[in-house]
Design a protein around this motif. Structure first.
Motif, PDB file in Angstrom:
ATOM      1  N   CYS A  70       2.586   4.135   5.484  1.00 37.44           N
ATOM      2  CA  CYS A  70       3.857   4.388   6.177  1.00 37.44           C
ATOM      3  C   CYS A  70       3.625   4.568   7.682  1.00 37.44           C
ATOM      4  O   CYS A  70       4.386   4.042   8.501  1.00 37.44           O
ATOM      5  CB  CYS A  70       4.540   5.623   5.602  1.00 37.44           C
ATOM      6  SG  CYS A  70       5.194   5.333   3.953  1.00 37.44           S
ATOM      7  N   CYS A  74       0.841  -1.219   0.000  1.00 34.71           N
ATOM      8  CA  CYS A  74       0.000   0.000   0.000  1.00 34.71           C
ATOM      9  C   CYS A  74       0.871   1.262   0.000  1.00 34.71           C
ATOM     10  O   CYS A  74       0.452   2.302  -0.520  1.00 34.71           O
ATOM     11  CB  CYS A  74      -0.918   0.020   1.219  1.00 34.71           C
ATOM     12  SG  CYS A  74      -2.261  -1.148   1.106  1.00 34.71           S
ATOM     13  N   ALA A  75       2.037   1.167   0.602  1.00 33.54           N
ATOM     14  CA  ALA A  75       2.908   2.350   0.680  1.00 33.54           C
ATOM     15  C   ALA A  75       3.292   2.850  -0.709  1.00 33.54           C
ATOM     16  O   ALA A  75       3.634   4.022  -0.881  1.00 33.54           O
ATOM     17  CB  ALA A  75       4.150   2.032   1.494  1.00 33.54           C
ATOM     18  N   HIS A  76       3.239   1.970  -1.700  1.00 35.33           N
ATOM     19  CA  HIS A  76       3.586   2.391  -3.066  1.00 35.33           C
ATOM     20  C   HIS A  76       2.351   2.736  -3.888  1.00 35.33           C
ATOM     21  O   HIS A  76       2.427   2.850  -5.110  1.00 35.33           O
ATOM     22  CB  HIS A  76       4.401   1.287  -3.748  1.00 35.33           C
ATOM     23  CG  HIS A  76       5.755   1.132  -3.115  1.00 35.33           C
ATOM     24  ND1 HIS A  76       6.760   2.047  -3.299  1.00 35.33           N
ATOM     25  CD2 HIS A  76       6.245   0.199  -2.246  1.00 35.33           C
ATOM     26  CE1 HIS A  76       7.814   1.688  -2.592  1.00 35.33           C
ATOM     27  NE2 HIS A  76       7.531   0.560  -1.931  1.00 35.33           N
ATOM     28  N   SER A  77       1.216   2.905  -3.199  1.00 35.09           N
ATOM     29  CA  SER A  77      -0.018   3.276  -3.916  1.00 35.09           C
ATOM     30  C   SER A  77       0.155   4.659  -4.548  1.00 35.09           C
ATOM     31  O   SER A  77       0.802   5.546  -3.971  1.00 35.09           O
ATOM     32  CB  SER A  77      -1.181   3.304  -2.919  1.00 35.09           C
ATOM     33  OG  SER A  77      -2.259   4.005  -3.479  1.00 35.09           O
ATOM     34  N   ASP A  98      -1.803   9.456  -2.564  1.00 37.20           N
ATOM     35  CA  ASP A  98      -0.976   9.985  -1.473  1.00 37.20           C
ATOM     36  C   ASP A  98      -1.515   9.619  -0.099  1.00 37.20           C
ATOM     37  O   ASP A  98      -0.754   9.294   0.817  1.00 37.20           O
ATOM     38  CB  ASP A  98      -0.887  11.518  -1.571  1.00 37.20           C
ATOM     39  CG  ASP A  98       0.060  11.939  -2.676  1.00 37.20           C
ATOM     40  OD1 ASP A  98       0.694  11.042  -3.270  1.00 37.20           O
ATOM     41  OD2 ASP A  98       0.145  13.146  -2.943  1.00 37.20           O
ATOM     42  N   LYS A 136      12.578   1.968   3.262  1.00 40.27           N
ATOM     43  CA  LYS A 136      11.842   2.914   2.393  1.00 40.27           C
ATOM     44  C   LYS A 136      12.496   4.295   2.349  1.00 40.27           C
ATOM     45  O   LYS A 136      12.288   5.047   1.400  1.00 40.27           O
ATOM     46  CB  LYS A 136      10.396   3.085   2.884  1.00 40.27           C
ATOM     47  CG  LYS A 136       9.556   1.852   2.764  1.00 40.27           C
ATOM     48  CD  LYS A 136       9.249   1.538   1.319  1.00 40.27           C
ATOM     49  CE  LYS A 136       8.918   0.055   1.205  1.00 40.27           C
ATOM     50  NZ  LYS A 136       9.239  -0.520  -0.083  1.00 40.27           N
ATOM     51  N   VAL A 176       7.338   8.609  -0.699  1.00 36.49           N
ATOM     52  CA  VAL A 176       7.333   7.466   0.228  1.00 36.49           C
ATOM     53  C   VAL A 176       8.486   7.609   1.221  1.00 36.49           C
ATOM     54  O   VAL A 176       8.328   7.363   2.414  1.00 36.49           O
ATOM     55  CB  VAL A 176       7.418   6.127  -0.547  1.00 36.49           C
ATOM     56  CG1 VAL A 176       7.448   4.953   0.415  1.00 36.49           C
ATOM     57  CG2 VAL A 176       6.232   5.988  -1.488  1.00 36.49           C
ATOM     58  N   ASP A 203      11.288   6.712  -4.688  1.00 37.51           N
ATOM     59  CA  ASP A 203      10.043   7.492  -4.602  1.00 37.51           C
ATOM     60  C   ASP A 203      10.158   8.467  -3.412  1.00 37.51           C
ATOM     61  O   ASP A 203      10.108   8.047  -2.257  1.00 37.51           O
ATOM     62  CB  ASP A 203       8.864   6.534  -4.415  1.00 37.51           C
ATOM     63  CG  ASP A 203       7.529   7.248  -4.512  1.00 37.51           C
ATOM     64  OD1 ASP A 203       7.512   8.501  -4.363  1.00 37.51           O
ATOM     65  OD2 ASP A 203       6.513   6.569  -4.748  1.00 37.51           O
ATOM     66  N   SER A 259      -0.798   5.966   0.620  1.00 39.07           N
ATOM     67  CA  SER A 259       0.639   5.762   0.740  1.00 39.07           C
ATOM     68  C   SER A 259       1.157   6.262   2.095  1.00 39.07           C
ATOM     69  O   SER A 259       1.903   5.571   2.787  1.00 39.07           O
ATOM     70  CB  SER A 259       1.322   6.507  -0.410  1.00 39.07           C
ATOM     71  OG  SER A 259       2.673   6.259  -0.393  1.00 39.07           O
TER      72      SER A 259
END
Lengths: 475, 404
Positions: free
Chosen positions: B358, B345-348, B351, B375, B383, B380, B354
């Motif tokens: 985190c 989900c963090a790379h969704s 914003d 991360k 992130v 990114d 994401s």
């Protein structure tokens, strides 16, 4: 021949102006009577048991209080502290620093222990770039958005983007809100969440009142007649006009100092418009227009009970600037949405409240001035007898007195927040005296505002010099 | 209480409000019409006889009426203040008399005739003293005074008052709640069925309701506007377990969406762990609003083993609200083995999701912290920033749960 023609033209103009005066005063009177019935029936405050239950309820919807601010270093500490001390179980305060050139941000950072947050703006409204979002490390829900200067509307839109709650309360940073203001304002939404998209609240004059801990403790009249005249104006506008309009779901303005909106509705409507100085009126007209066009049931409600307290100008110079700006805002909003005028598609808004604002509020001062000019010309050229001119002047002033005293008594019979005795009499005196000179001066300034609007003068934040609140011991 | 088909409480209230508004507009129009009729009447019958110029005569008539109204307003203001003061003085004089009659009645004397007369002449004082006495007595005496209230027609009056303004409602409900159940119960039940006295009546009935009646009240509350639910939420919380054992599963399985959402909101508001396996099924409901509400309840429904797979599945949901609810529940439950799904989900591209992911990783213990550390160095930048923020929060002991 020419003289007869001049007489006829004069007669037609004079009759039209008398008819106009009759129409405007009848409408004002109707709205005041409507407000009286409406306040008694629909605007009763919460009982103490209901208040307690709501304040402790886990089901109260979250609210983001958006506070746009510019160069308020002197007062930002107290005003933010007062916003954080409101009685409501679930709210956050989002202060938007619109590129202040003073120490506003530094003071807020030090006072509330702000740290740089990576919080993302979830809204889609376009605004001037946000430099940084801060959150408080203290156990308070405070978010500070530092952005490039873009005007008040732009600052509110930035706050809207960052706010995380489904309801948004827009508040002026230099105003004081009644401690129970939030939960009283949210009431119409809780009664009918599907339809209510915005709720307006009452703005009252703080000049003369005692303030402690960011709250108005004792309500008094001011020692300045100018402030009292404006108090009467505010009462007439908020307890008379707006209550009446809201009953017909035709409220055209929610004060920028104190208004609750459904966030999704505001974002759908495109947020506040930064190109007008009357962004508070424009956004409400736009909401009406959008929802009427979509043919979806909606309601823009109004609550008379909670109040936001604001300091009104002490000097004629600042008052003039303020009134010219307000008039420009009205004219810009009216012009932008002129397609609604007498358009039955927009229901009571298109057929009653929009024409009311266009004819009486926007053009009214110009017509009133024309009336004075014609009367003077008629007297000079002996087309009108002095006693008749005097009589019509007395009738016009008498109606003004009637509306002002009605507004004051409306307050006395319903909301009842002014203390009795000396202050009541002083306000009563102001209600009568404001019709001799003050009202005419306002008319003149509003005409100047209208001329500025026609010239296309651009808007600004409308900052005013403030003397500060009368803080009592213990604060 | 019979079950009736559900119609939107909002639309029902809206219809009622529209009619009330129309009535108020009509009343105001009548008043304004009355004022202008008076102006016309004075113009025709008085002024025009002396002044022949019609516009002038009208203007003078208008002026007379204006000053008349201003005078009436000012006089009314003074009279009302004086009347209020006189009423207070009258109450001081009559209250001891009423108390004496009530005491005599309780002692067995027949004072009904005198009390009836007082009901006509000093109704408000009689009501207040009766209620005060009712509060001070119990048992047979309480029943006797309750019976007196019925006989004097006070119960009917209070029921009517409870549907009016706030102050009258508060007082009427307070009065009704002092009566014995057989005297005041029916009136309270009727009030609990519909606004505007609904919330206040429910609050009086809930503490003393039998389980069956409580279920009926709960159903009526679910169908009421959110204002009523907000007012009674804490009162119902005391009965959360019995409701969770009976009527709530019934509501959830019946599938009426508005009721299901209201019930889920109510349980969430109570913030109490309850055994509600029916919620697990709703985590896969077709309506995302119901899915997200059900997921938000996951930490509270005492069937942890069954909810975990649903939460992990929901993190890949197409609806943002559902994903956010799943992430929030994972954080609150500190769900074992969730780090991988949360990391995804963090790379969704969204914003909100994401950043939330985190923050959730920060609450998942060492496993989550390791992921966050990795991360920070990711390409990114958003992130990386959120990961750094989440770790900083962990270090300063600022629990991310406040976000959820």
């Amino acid at each position: 021949m020419i003289e007869s023609l001049a007489h006829r033209v004069f007669f037609v103009f004079e009759s039209a102006i008398i008819l106009y005066c009759f129409a405007i005063n009848t409408t004002y009177f109707f709205l005041t009577v409507l407000a009286y019935f409406s306040l008694r029936k629909h605007h009763q405050p919460c009982s103490s048991a209901e208040r307690d239950a709501l304040l402790k309820s886990p089901l109260m919807p979250a609210i983001s209080v958006v506070v746009p601010t510019l160069n308020e270093a002197a007062s930002c500490r107290d005003s933010v502290a007062s916003m954080l001390a409101l009685n409501y179980p679930n709210y956050e305060v989002v202060v938007v620093n619109d590129g202040s050139g003073d120490d506003t941000l530094r003071i807020l950072t030090e006072e509330f222990h702000l740290y740089k947050s990576a919080r993302a703006a979830s809204g889609t409204l376009s605004t001037r770039p946000i430099r940084q979002i801060y959150e408080s490390a203290d156990p308070v829900r405070l978010v500070v958005v530092d952005k490039e200067n873009g005007g008040k509307a732009d600052a509110i839109n930035a706050g809207l983007n960052v706010a995380s709650s489904p309801l948004i309360m827009v508040v002026d940073s230099d105003s004081l809100i009644d401690r129970d203001g939030l939960f009283t304002m949210v009431r119409p939404y809780l009664e009918d969440p599907d339809r209510v998209i915005a709720v307006g609240g009452t703005v009252r004059v703080v000049n003369g009142c005692d303030v402690a801990h960011g709250q108005v403790r004792t309500i008094r009249s001011s020692s300045s007649h100018l402030a009292n005249f404006q108090s009467i104006e505010y009462l007439r506008a908020f307890l008379g006009g707006r209550v009446g309009f809201s009953l017909m779901n035709a409220l055209m303005i929610i004060s920028g100092a104190f208004g609750l909106f459904r966030r999704d509705a505001l974002i759908e409507a495109g947020g506040f418009d930064e190109s007008t100085v009357g962004e508070d009126m424009e956004v409400v007209v736009r909401l009406h227009r959008l929802w009427r066009t979509k043919k979806q049931p909606y309601r823009i409600a109004y609550m008379a009970a909670p109040a936001c307290w604001t300091e009104v100008p002490h000097s004629l110079k600042i008052l003039q600037r303020q009134r010219k700006r307000w008039q420009r805002g009205t004219a810009e909003s009216m012009w932008r949405h002129r397609a609604m005028l007498f358009n039955p598609r927009f229901g009571v808004v298109g057929m009653f409240s929009f024409p009311y604002f266009a004819i009486f509020e926007m053009l009214g001062p110009a017509i009133e001035c024309l009336g004075y000019l014609l009367t003077i010309l008629g007297l000079i050229f002996q087309m009108i007898a002095p006693e008749v001119a005097l009589l019509f002047f007395v009738v016009a002033v008498g109606f003004g007195v009637l509306l002002s005293t009605s507004a004051l008594l409306l307050e006395e019979f319903t909301v009842h927040r002014y203390p009795s005795g000396w202050h009541s009499y002083r306000m009563l005196f102001s209600a009568i005296a404001e019709n001799f000179g003050f009202r005419q001066l306002m008319t003149l300034w509003r005409v100047q505002g209208l001329i500025e609007a026609l010239k296309g003068k651009k808007g600004d934040w409308g900052a005013m010099e403030r003397r500060g609140f009368k803080v009592v011991a213990g604060s | 209480m019979t079950r009736r088909p559900v119609s939107s409480p909002g639309s029902r209230a809206a219809r009622e409000t529209d009619w009330e508004c129309l009535l108020t507009v009509g009343k105001a129009a009548l008043v304004v019409g009355g004022v202008f009729y008076t102006v016309w009447w004075i113009h025709i019958h008085e002024v025009s006889r002396r002044i022949t110029d019609a516009p002038l005569s009208l203007a003078i008539s208008f002026l007379c009426v204006q000053f008349g109204i201003i005078a009436v307003q000012l006089i009314a203001s003074v009279v009302i203040k004086n009347l209020r003061a006189a009423k207070v003085r009258g109450s001081r004089k009559w209250r001891p008399v009423i108390d004496e009659h009530l005491s005599a009645l309780l002692a067995g004397e027949d004072r009904i005739r005198q009390l009836r007369r007082l009901r006509r002449t000093r109704p408000e004082d009689l009501e207040e003293r009766l209620v005060e006495t009712l509060r001070a007595v119990s048992g047979e005496q309480g029943r006797s005074l309750s019976h007196l209230a019925v006989e004097l027609g006070l119960v009917r009056r209070w029921e009517k008052l409870a549907a009016r303004g706030v102050r009258q409602r508060e007082q009427a409900l307070e009065f009704l709640s002092t009566l014995s159940p057989e005297a005041g119960g029916q009136a309270l039940r009727r009030l609990a069925a519909t606004p505007p006295g609904q919330a206040a009546a429910c609050r009086v009935l809930i503490p003393v309701a039998e389980p069956g009646e409580l279920s009926d009240l709960f159903l009526a509350i679910l169908r009421a506007p959110p204002l009523v639910r907000a007012m009674v939420a804490r009162d119902l919380c005391a009965h959360a377990e019995s409701l969770a054992a009976g009527v709530i599963p019934e509501v959830l399985s019946r599938g009426e969406e508005a009721e299901v959402m209201a019930a889920l909101d109510m349980v969430h508001g109570w913030n109490r762990v309850l055994r509600l396996p029916a919620v697990v099924k709703l985590m896969a409901h077709s309506n995302p609003e119901i899915r997200s509400r059900a997921l938000r309840l996951a930490p509270l429904i005492a069937v942890r083993r069954e909810t975990a797979p649903s939460i992990l599945d929901a993190m890949g949901d197409s609806d943002t609200r559902v994903q956010l609810a799943a992430l929030a529940s994972a954080a609150r439950m500190r769900l074992d083995g969730a780090a991988k799904a949360v990391e995804a989900c963090a790379h969704s591209p969204d914003d909100q999701i994401s950043r939330m992911a985190c923050l959730v990783l920060g609450s998942l213990g060492p496993e989550g912290h390791t992921v966050l550390e990795s991360k920070i160095l990711t390409a990114d930048r958003r992130v990386a920033a959120w990961a750094a923020e989440s770790l900083a929060r962990v270090r300063i002991g600022r629990e991310p749960n406040r976000e959820f």
